[in-house]
Structures are given as C-alpha cells and as structure tokens.
Design a protein around this motif. Structure first.
Motif, PDB file in Angstrom:
ATOM      1  N   ILE A 195       1.045   0.842  -9.394  1.00 38.99           N
ATOM      2  CA  ILE A 195      -0.272   0.707  -8.755  1.00 38.99           C
ATOM      3  C   ILE A 195      -0.487  -0.717  -8.269  1.00 38.99           C
ATOM      4  O   ILE A 195      -0.954  -0.947  -7.148  1.00 38.99           O
ATOM      5  CB  ILE A 195      -1.385   1.147  -9.734  1.00 38.99           C
ATOM      6  N   LEU A 196      -0.147  -1.692  -9.080  1.00 38.94           N
ATOM      7  CA  LEU A 196      -0.298  -3.089  -8.677  1.00 38.94           C
ATOM      8  C   LEU A 196       0.638  -3.434  -7.519  1.00 38.94           C
ATOM      9  O   LEU A 196       0.277  -4.218  -6.642  1.00 38.94           O
ATOM     10  CB  LEU A 196      -0.038  -4.017  -9.863  1.00 38.94           C
ATOM     11  N   ASP A 197       1.808  -2.824  -7.503  1.00 38.08           N
ATOM     12  CA  ASP A 197       2.741  -3.046  -6.403  1.00 38.08           C
ATOM     13  C   ASP A 197       2.166  -2.529  -5.091  1.00 38.08           C
ATOM     14  O   ASP A 197       2.364  -3.138  -4.038  1.00 38.08           O
ATOM     15  CB  ASP A 197       4.077  -2.368  -6.710  1.00 38.08           C
ATOM     16  N   ASP A 257       4.745   1.324 -16.579  1.00 38.92           N
ATOM     17  CA  ASP A 257       5.412   1.564 -15.287  1.00 38.92           C
ATOM     18  C   ASP A 257       4.421   2.039 -14.234  1.00 38.92           C
ATOM     19  O   ASP A 257       4.483   1.608 -13.082  1.00 38.92           O
ATOM     20  CB  ASP A 257       6.535   2.586 -15.445  1.00 38.92           C
ATOM     21  N   ARG A 258       3.498   2.915 -14.608  1.00 38.38           N
ATOM     22  CA  ARG A 258       2.489   3.391 -13.655  1.00 38.38           C
ATOM     23  C   ARG A 258       1.574   2.256 -13.224  1.00 38.38           C
ATOM     24  O   ARG A 258       1.207   2.149 -12.050  1.00 38.38           O
ATOM     25  CB  ARG A 258       1.665   4.525 -14.272  1.00 38.38           C
ATOM     26  N   PRO A 283       0.698  -3.593   0.644  1.00 37.57           N
ATOM     27  CA  PRO A 283       0.036  -2.417   1.230  1.00 37.57           C
ATOM     28  C   PRO A 283       0.779  -1.854   2.448  1.00 37.57           C
ATOM     29  O   PRO A 283       0.728  -0.652   2.692  1.00 37.57           O
ATOM     30  CB  PRO A 283      -1.345  -2.933   1.621  1.00 37.57           C
ATOM     31  N   ILE A 284       1.471  -2.685   3.203  1.00 35.47           N
ATOM     32  CA  ILE A 284       2.175  -2.202   4.390  1.00 35.47           C
ATOM     33  C   ILE A 284       3.289  -1.243   3.976  1.00 35.47           C
ATOM     34  O   ILE A 284       3.461  -0.175   4.576  1.00 35.47           O
ATOM     35  CB  ILE A 284       2.729  -3.370   5.225  1.00 35.47           C
TER      36      ILE A 284
END
Length: 83
Positions: A11-13, A6-7, A18-19
């Motif tokens: 992080i990938l999300d 999940d972490r 990024p916005i």
C-alpha cells in the motif's frame, strides 16, 4: 504478522509510486475489458437480432454493428497493451 507487513508495504509503495500503480491498474483494466467484450457483444448482438426478427428495425443495425465494434475494440486494446 508477515502478511500484514507485506500488505502495508504494498500500500505504501502505491502511494510512493503512483504512476506505476496507475499503469498496472490501467493495463489490468484493459485486459479485463478485452476478455469480457466478446461476451457482451455476443449477448447484445443476439438480443438485437431477436428484436429485428420480431419487427424492431433498429435491431438490424445493432446486430451488424456489434461485430465491428468488437473488432475495433480488440485492435485498439491490442495496440495499447502490445498484445
């Protein structure tokens, strides 16, 4: 194992969107500034007032200016965060 996955997905999300990450981080930062600005302004105002009492002339200006700074800061942050 599930927590680590999940972490990693979170992080990938953040990298993929990024916005959204910057908006959320900026919002949290503005809320934190709004929460702690009262304490900072109170402490600085009391210090300036004490300095004025002991003869430091610029303390008078800061002691009376800090409440205005606090109000203006709250108005701006309230408008930006729609609070």
């Amino acid at each position: 194992m599930g927590d680590k996955l999940d972490r990693l997905i979170d992080i990938l999300d953040n990298f993929l969107h990024p916005i959204d990450f910057l908006q959320e981080t900026g919002y949290k930062l503005l809320i934190a500034i709004q929460e702690y600005s009262l304490n900072v302004c109170l402490i600085a105002g009391f210090i300036a007032l004490i300095l004025y009492v002991f003869g430091y002339e610029k303390g008078k200006r800061w002691a009376f200016m800090l409440p205005c700074i606090y109000i203006i800061l709250n108005i701006i942050i309230g408008a930006l965060t729609n609070a």
